[in-house]
Design a protein around this motif. Sequence first.
Motif, PDB file in Angstrom:
ATOM      1  N   GLU A 140      -3.796  10.943   1.264  1.00 43.32           N
ATOM      2  CA  GLU A 140      -3.371   9.540   1.240  1.00 43.32           C
ATOM      3  C   GLU A 140      -4.020   8.810   2.412  1.00 43.32           C
ATOM      4  OE1 GLU A 140       0.407   8.313   0.183  1.00 43.32           O
ATOM      5  OE2 GLU A 140       0.283   9.544  -1.606  1.00 43.32           O
ATOM      6  N   GLU A 142      -4.669   4.892   4.258  1.00 48.91           N
ATOM      7  CA  GLU A 142      -4.306   3.479   4.343  1.00 48.91           C
ATOM      8  C   GLU A 142      -5.575   2.711   4.710  1.00 48.91           C
ATOM      9  OE1 GLU A 142      -0.432   1.869   5.938  1.00 48.91           O
ATOM     10  OE2 GLU A 142      -1.840   1.198   7.510  1.00 48.91           O
ATOM     11  N   THR A 144      -7.254  -1.192   5.319  1.00 48.69           N
ATOM     12  CA  THR A 144      -6.958  -2.593   5.588  1.00 48.69           C
ATOM     13  C   THR A 144      -8.262  -3.384   5.606  1.00 48.69           C
ATOM     14  OG1 THR A 144      -5.038  -1.998   6.908  1.00 48.69           O
ATOM     15  CG2 THR A 144      -5.923  -4.220   7.226  1.00 48.69           C
ATOM     16  N   TRP A 156      -9.697  -6.489  -4.171  1.00 45.59           N
ATOM     17  CA  TRP A 156     -10.583  -5.314  -4.095  1.00 45.59           C
ATOM     18  C   TRP A 156     -11.367  -5.177  -5.394  1.00 45.59           C
ATOM     19  CZ3 TRP A 156     -10.849  -2.521   0.362  1.00 45.59           C
ATOM     20  CH2 TRP A 156      -9.790  -2.639   1.268  1.00 45.59           C
ATOM     21  N   SER A 161      -5.651  -4.663  -6.925  1.00 49.02           N
ATOM     22  CA  SER A 161      -4.715  -5.042  -5.876  1.00 49.02           C
ATOM     23  C   SER A 161      -5.265  -6.259  -5.154  1.00 49.02           C
ATOM     24  CB  SER A 161      -4.517  -3.909  -4.872  1.00 49.02           C
ATOM     25  OG  SER A 161      -3.658  -4.335  -3.833  1.00 49.02           O
ATOM     26  N   ASN A 162      -4.365  -7.167  -4.785  1.00 47.50           N
ATOM     27  CA  ASN A 162      -4.724  -8.335  -3.989  1.00 47.50           C
ATOM     28  C   ASN A 162      -4.183  -8.220  -2.569  1.00 47.50           C
ATOM     29  OD1 ASN A 162      -6.169  -9.598  -6.010  1.00 47.50           O
ATOM     30  ND2 ASN A 162      -4.327 -10.574  -6.861  1.00 47.50           N
ATOM     31  N   GLU A 163      -3.604  -7.041  -2.241  1.00 46.23           N
ATOM     32  CA  GLU A 163      -3.060  -6.822  -0.899  1.00 46.23           C
ATOM     33  C   GLU A 163      -4.194  -6.424   0.034  1.00 46.23           C
ATOM     34  OE1 GLU A 163       0.211  -7.259  -0.046  1.00 46.23           O
ATOM     35  OE2 GLU A 163       0.514  -7.933  -2.108  1.00 46.23           O
ATOM     36  N   SER A 164      -4.193  -6.974   1.235  1.00 47.03           N
ATOM     37  CA  SER A 164      -5.268  -6.627   2.176  1.00 47.03           C
ATOM     38  C   SER A 164      -5.087  -5.216   2.749  1.00 47.03           C
ATOM     39  CB  SER A 164      -5.353  -7.659   3.301  1.00 47.03           C
ATOM     40  OG  SER A 164      -4.158  -7.665   4.046  1.00 47.03           O
ATOM     41  N   THR A 165      -3.837  -4.683   2.773  1.00 45.97           N
ATOM     42  CA  THR A 165      -3.587  -3.304   3.209  1.00 45.97           C
ATOM     43  C   THR A 165      -3.055  -2.527   2.008  1.00 45.97           C
ATOM     44  OG1 THR A 165      -3.104  -3.974   5.475  1.00 45.97           O
ATOM     45  CG2 THR A 165      -2.298  -1.810   4.782  1.00 45.97           C
ATOM     46  N   ILE A 166      -3.756  -1.447   1.695  1.00 44.52           N
ATOM     47  CA  ILE A 166      -3.354  -0.610   0.553  1.00 44.52           C
ATOM     48  C   ILE A 166      -3.239   0.835   0.996  1.00 44.52           C
ATOM     49  CG2 ILE A 166      -4.363  -2.104  -1.225  1.00 44.52           C
ATOM     50  CD1 ILE A 166      -6.757  -0.096  -1.294  1.00 44.52           C
ATOM     51  N   THR A 167      -2.425   1.611   0.261  1.00 40.11           N
ATOM     52  CA  THR A 167      -2.372   3.059   0.436  1.00 40.11           C
ATOM     53  C   THR A 167      -2.990   3.656  -0.819  1.00 40.11           C
ATOM     54  OG1 THR A 167      -0.368   2.918   1.763  1.00 40.11           O
ATOM     55  CG2 THR A 167      -0.876   5.060   0.773  1.00 40.11           C
ATOM     56  N   LEU A 168      -3.997   4.475  -0.602  1.00 42.26           N
ATOM     57  CA  LEU A 168      -4.761   5.043  -1.704  1.00 42.26           C
ATOM     58  C   LEU A 168      -4.622   6.559  -1.690  1.00 42.26           C
ATOM     59  CD1 LEU A 168      -6.971   4.551  -3.934  1.00 42.26           C
ATOM     60  CD2 LEU A 168      -8.638   4.954  -2.117  1.00 42.26           C
TER      61      LEU A 168
END
Length: 186
Positions: A140, A142, A144, A156, A161-168
């Motif tokens: 996992e 993170e 940003t 992205w 996702s439109n979030e600037s910080t994601i967990t992949l």
Amino acid sequence: SIHLKKSILIPILLVFSFSCLPDEETQAPTNTVQTTTPEPEPVVVQYTLTVTAGDGGSVTNGGTFDDGTEVVITASPNEGYRFSGWEGNSSTSESLTITLNSNQTYQAIFELIPIYTLTVTTGEGGTVSTEGGEFEEGTELELTATPNEGYRFDGWEGIESNESTITLSVTSNTELSPIFNLMIQS
């Protein structure tokens, strides 16, 4: 003649008195040795627990044990491998408790953890907290995305996702690019 009578009489008395005495052998006490039969030792039944490891790991606690003994066997994967199960049992737990009531055999099965590449491409207008790299499956991360002054983050490319910080969670080779757009000044 008295003397002759005494000399004949004495031996006759002696023979007579010895013949009237009970036989010494019948008078002697008989020694009898009494032997006791020992209780038979209880038979301890033992069973063999054979535990082996496939490529990629090790195991503990095989051997010979008394009937009914509970033995915990444990599989330990080497670096880059993961435990996937036991041949001889349906459990997927790395530790398994076995009650021995027969000879038993188990093999720990390990599999190579796949390595996937995360490629992060950053264009003009901002940065991302990681450049990517090679990661074991399931890692996992993170990420940003940070826009430069005068730019905005708009999502992205490569994931939804439109979030600037994601967990992949890395589950395949993945390519990501942040989308930065120049803000229009009015």
